[in-house]
Scaffold this motif. Structure first.
Motif, PDB file in Angstrom:
ATOM      1  N   LEU A  11       0.938  -0.928   0.035  1.00 23.73           N
ATOM      2  CA  LEU A  11       0.133   0.407  -0.112  1.00 23.73           C
ATOM      3  C   LEU A  11       0.934   1.630  -0.012  1.00 23.73           C
ATOM      4  O   LEU A  11       0.456   2.445  -0.714  1.00 23.73           O
ATOM      5  CB  LEU A  11      -1.196  -0.184   1.080  1.00 23.73           C
ATOM      6  CG  LEU A  11      -1.946  -1.218   0.908  1.00 23.73           C
ATOM      7  CD1 LEU A  11      -2.559  -0.972   2.401  1.00 23.73           C
ATOM      8  CD2 LEU A  11      -3.432  -0.960  -0.339  1.00 23.73           C
ATOM      9  N   VAL A  12       2.179   1.028   0.555  1.00 20.70           N
ATOM     10  CA  VAL A  12       2.163   2.234   0.860  1.00 20.70           C
ATOM     11  C   VAL A  12       3.444   2.667  -0.066  1.00 20.70           C
ATOM     12  O   VAL A  12       3.857   3.974  -0.843  1.00 20.70           O
ATOM     13  CB  VAL A  12       3.262   2.585   2.055  1.00 20.70           C
ATOM     14  CG1 VAL A  12       4.028   3.523   2.730  1.00 20.70           C
ATOM     15  CG2 VAL A  12       2.576   2.464   3.866  1.00 20.70           C
ATOM     16  N   ILE A  13       4.226   1.309  -1.041  1.00 24.43           N
ATOM     17  CA  ILE A  13       5.252   2.029  -1.578  1.00 24.43           C
ATOM     18  C   ILE A  13       5.468   0.677  -2.757  1.00 24.43           C
ATOM     19  O   ILE A  13       5.941   0.839  -3.685  1.00 24.43           O
ATOM     20  CB  ILE A  13       7.059   2.014  -0.960  1.00 24.43           C
ATOM     21  CG1 ILE A  13       6.684   0.511  -0.206  1.00 24.43           C
ATOM     22  CG2 ILE A  13       7.259   3.030  -0.199  1.00 24.43           C
ATOM     23  CD1 ILE A  13       8.290   0.265   0.460  1.00 24.43           C
ATOM     24  N   GLY A  14       4.108  -0.030  -2.623  1.00 21.99           N
ATOM     25  CA  GLY A  14       4.421  -0.178  -3.704  1.00 21.99           C
ATOM     26  C   GLY A  14       4.270  -0.235  -5.343  1.00 21.99           C
ATOM     27  O   GLY A  14       4.849  -1.075  -6.479  1.00 21.99           O
ATOM     28  N   ASN A  15       3.361   0.928  -5.435  1.00 20.35           N
ATOM     29  CA  ASN A  15       3.831   1.505  -7.269  1.00 20.35           C
ATOM     30  C   ASN A  15       5.194   1.930  -7.355  1.00 20.35           C
ATOM     31  O   ASN A  15       5.494   1.682  -9.213  1.00 20.35           O
ATOM     32  CB  ASN A  15       2.827   2.657  -7.209  1.00 20.35           C
ATOM     33  CG  ASN A  15       1.578   2.346  -7.116  1.00 20.35           C
ATOM     34  OD1 ASN A  15       1.197   1.512  -7.621  1.00 20.35           O
ATOM     35  ND2 ASN A  15       0.149   3.543  -6.812  1.00 20.35           N
ATOM     36  N   SER A  20      10.490  -1.829 -11.588  1.00 13.77           N
ATOM     37  CA  SER A  20      11.328  -3.500 -12.159  1.00 13.77           C
ATOM     38  C   SER A  20      12.254  -4.704 -10.690  1.00 13.77           C
ATOM     39  O   SER A  20      11.435  -3.916 -10.015  1.00 13.77           O
ATOM     40  CB  SER A  20      12.657  -2.482 -12.331  1.00 13.77           C
ATOM     41  OG  SER A  20      13.590  -1.924 -11.167  1.00 13.77           O
ATOM     42  N   ASN A  21      12.971  -4.409 -11.576  1.00 13.12           N
ATOM     43  CA  ASN A  21      13.092  -5.767 -10.552  1.00 13.12           C
ATOM     44  C   ASN A  21      13.926  -5.190  -9.376  1.00 13.12           C
ATOM     45  O   ASN A  21      14.356  -5.564  -8.560  1.00 13.12           O
ATOM     46  CB  ASN A  21      13.613  -7.424 -11.040  1.00 13.12           C
ATOM     47  CG  ASN A  21      12.371  -8.357 -11.519  1.00 13.12           C
ATOM     48  OD1 ASN A  21      11.564  -8.122 -11.436  1.00 13.12           O
ATOM     49  ND2 ASN A  21      13.233  -8.867 -12.923  1.00 13.12           N
ATOM     50  N   GLY A  22      15.408  -4.750  -9.622  1.00 12.05           N
ATOM     51  CA  GLY A  22      16.105  -3.427  -9.143  1.00 12.05           C
ATOM     52  C   GLY A  22      15.444  -2.907  -7.838  1.00 12.05           C
ATOM     53  O   GLY A  22      15.601  -3.121  -6.765  1.00 12.05           O
ATOM     54  N   ALA A  23      14.057  -1.917  -8.344  1.00 12.49           N
ATOM     55  CA  ALA A  23      13.588  -1.429  -7.526  1.00 12.49           C
ATOM     56  C   ALA A  23      12.863  -1.819  -6.286  1.00 12.49           C
ATOM     57  O   ALA A  23      13.334  -2.011  -5.273  1.00 12.49           O
ATOM     58  CB  ALA A  23      12.448  -0.547  -8.415  1.00 12.49           C
ATOM     59  N   THR A  24      12.282  -3.456  -6.491  1.00 12.84           N
ATOM     60  CA  THR A  24      12.173  -4.403  -5.482  1.00 12.84           C
ATOM     61  C   THR A  24      12.234  -5.022  -5.102  1.00 12.84           C
ATOM     62  O   THR A  24      11.950  -4.784  -3.748  1.00 12.84           O
ATOM     63  CB  THR A  24      10.989  -5.672  -6.511  1.00 12.84           C
ATOM     64  OG1 THR A  24      10.127  -5.268  -8.019  1.00 12.84           O
ATOM     65  CG2 THR A  24      10.284  -6.519  -6.033  1.00 12.84           C
ATOM     66  N   PHE A  75       8.447 -10.543  -4.312  1.00 19.00           N
ATOM     67  CA  PHE A  75       8.331 -10.898  -5.610  1.00 19.00           C
ATOM     68  C   PHE A  75       7.074 -11.922  -5.413  1.00 19.00           C
ATOM     69  O   PHE A  75       6.448 -11.447  -6.481  1.00 19.00           O
ATOM     70  CB  PHE A  75       9.709 -12.451  -5.720  1.00 19.00           C
ATOM     71  CG  PHE A  75      10.900 -10.959  -6.025  1.00 19.00           C
ATOM     72  CD1 PHE A  75      10.615 -10.305  -7.453  1.00 19.00           C
ATOM     73  CD2 PHE A  75      11.815 -11.064  -5.481  1.00 19.00           C
ATOM     74  CE1 PHE A  75      11.929  -9.763  -7.791  1.00 19.00           C
ATOM     75  CE2 PHE A  75      12.658 -10.426  -5.760  1.00 19.00           C
ATOM     76  CZ  PHE A  75      12.513  -9.920  -6.716  1.00 19.00           C
ATOM     77  N   VAL A  76       6.437 -12.558  -4.205  1.00 20.70           N
ATOM     78  CA  VAL A  76       4.999 -13.037  -4.280  1.00 20.70           C
ATOM     79  C   VAL A  76       4.336 -11.909  -4.407  1.00 20.70           C
ATOM     80  O   VAL A  76       3.321 -12.172  -5.498  1.00 20.70           O
ATOM     81  CB  VAL A  76       5.020 -13.696  -3.439  1.00 20.70           C
ATOM     82  CG1 VAL A  76       4.061 -14.189  -3.259  1.00 20.70           C
ATOM     83  CG2 VAL A  76       5.859 -15.099  -3.068  1.00 20.70           C
ATOM     84  N   ALA A  77       3.905 -11.290  -3.895  1.00 20.47           N
ATOM     85  CA  ALA A  77       3.506  -9.497  -4.272  1.00 20.47           C
ATOM     86  C   ALA A  77       3.489  -9.553  -5.566  1.00 20.47           C
ATOM     87  O   ALA A  77       2.177  -8.961  -6.221  1.00 20.47           O
ATOM     88  CB  ALA A  77       3.254  -8.387  -3.535  1.00 20.47           C
ATOM     89  N   ILE A  81       0.095  -9.410  -8.218  1.00 21.53           N
ATOM     90  CA  ILE A  81      -1.166  -8.102  -8.034  1.00 21.53           C
ATOM     91  C   ILE A  81       0.316  -7.673 -10.219  1.00 21.53           C
ATOM     92  O   ILE A  81      -1.153  -6.829  -9.976  1.00 21.53           O
ATOM     93  CB  ILE A  81       0.376  -6.470  -7.364  1.00 21.53           C
ATOM     94  CG1 ILE A  81      -0.266  -6.574  -6.396  1.00 21.53           C
ATOM     95  CG2 ILE A  81       0.074  -5.364  -8.236  1.00 21.53           C
ATOM     96  CD1 ILE A  81       1.007  -5.891  -5.532  1.00 21.53           C
ATOM     97  N   THR A  82       0.835  -8.049 -10.877  1.00 20.49           N
ATOM     98  CA  THR A  82       1.110  -7.859 -12.461  1.00 20.49           C
ATOM     99  C   THR A  82       0.625  -8.499 -13.036  1.00 20.49           C
ATOM    100  O   THR A  82       0.837  -8.711 -14.026  1.00 20.49           O
ATOM    101  CB  THR A  82       2.762  -7.618 -12.537  1.00 20.49           C
ATOM    102  OG1 THR A  82       3.371  -8.964 -12.099  1.00 20.49           O
ATOM    103  CG2 THR A  82       3.462  -6.575 -11.709  1.00 20.49           C
ATOM    104  N   LYS A  83      -0.486  -9.394 -12.214  1.00 24.85           N
ATOM    105  CA  LYS A  83      -1.375 -10.261 -13.363  1.00 24.85           C
ATOM    106  C   LYS A  83      -1.380  -9.874 -14.287  1.00 24.85           C
ATOM    107  O   LYS A  83      -2.438  -9.211 -13.747  1.00 24.85           O
ATOM    108  CB  LYS A  83      -1.589 -11.731 -12.595  1.00 24.85           C
ATOM    109  CG  LYS A  83      -0.413 -12.895 -12.108  1.00 24.85           C
ATOM    110  CD  LYS A  83      -1.219 -13.745 -11.620  1.00 24.85           C
ATOM    111  CE  LYS A  83      -0.202 -15.202 -11.310  1.00 24.85           C
ATOM    112  NZ  LYS A  83      -0.621 -16.623 -11.014  1.00 24.85           N
TER     113      LYS A  83
END
Length: 83
Positions: A11-15, A20-24, A75-77, A81-83
């Motif tokens: 909720l806070v920083i998801g967007n 990208s994977n690096g940001a994740t 990574f699970v989230a 979310i990106t499905k």
């Protein structure tokens, strides 16, 4: 409680974190370290009357566990979310 913190992450920083994977990886690690500091280094010692910010083998292993769990959950989230 750990699921609640991951929902907070989304909720806070998801967007920002899921661009990208690096940001994740970076945001998830930062979020896990923040919870580690608040919980392991501050809250638990306060509750048990111990020294704050005490670094030893146990707390460093806890840090490793927090970071690994945070990365897996991010990574699970991201997959959900990106499905």
């Amino acid at each position: 409680m750990s699921i609640a913190t991951r929902i907070g992450f989304i909720l806070v920083i998801g967007n920002v974190a899921f661009k990208s994977n690096g940001a994740t990886v970076l945001w998830s690690m930062a979020y896990a370290v923040a919870w580690w500091v608040m919980g392991v280094l501050i809250a638990m010692p306060l509750m048990f009357g111990q020294v704050l910010f005490a670094l030893d083998a146990t707390t460093l292993l806890s840090l490793m566990g927090h970071v690994i769990y945070g990365l897996i959950m991010a990574f699970v989230a991201k997959k959900i979310i990106t499905k």
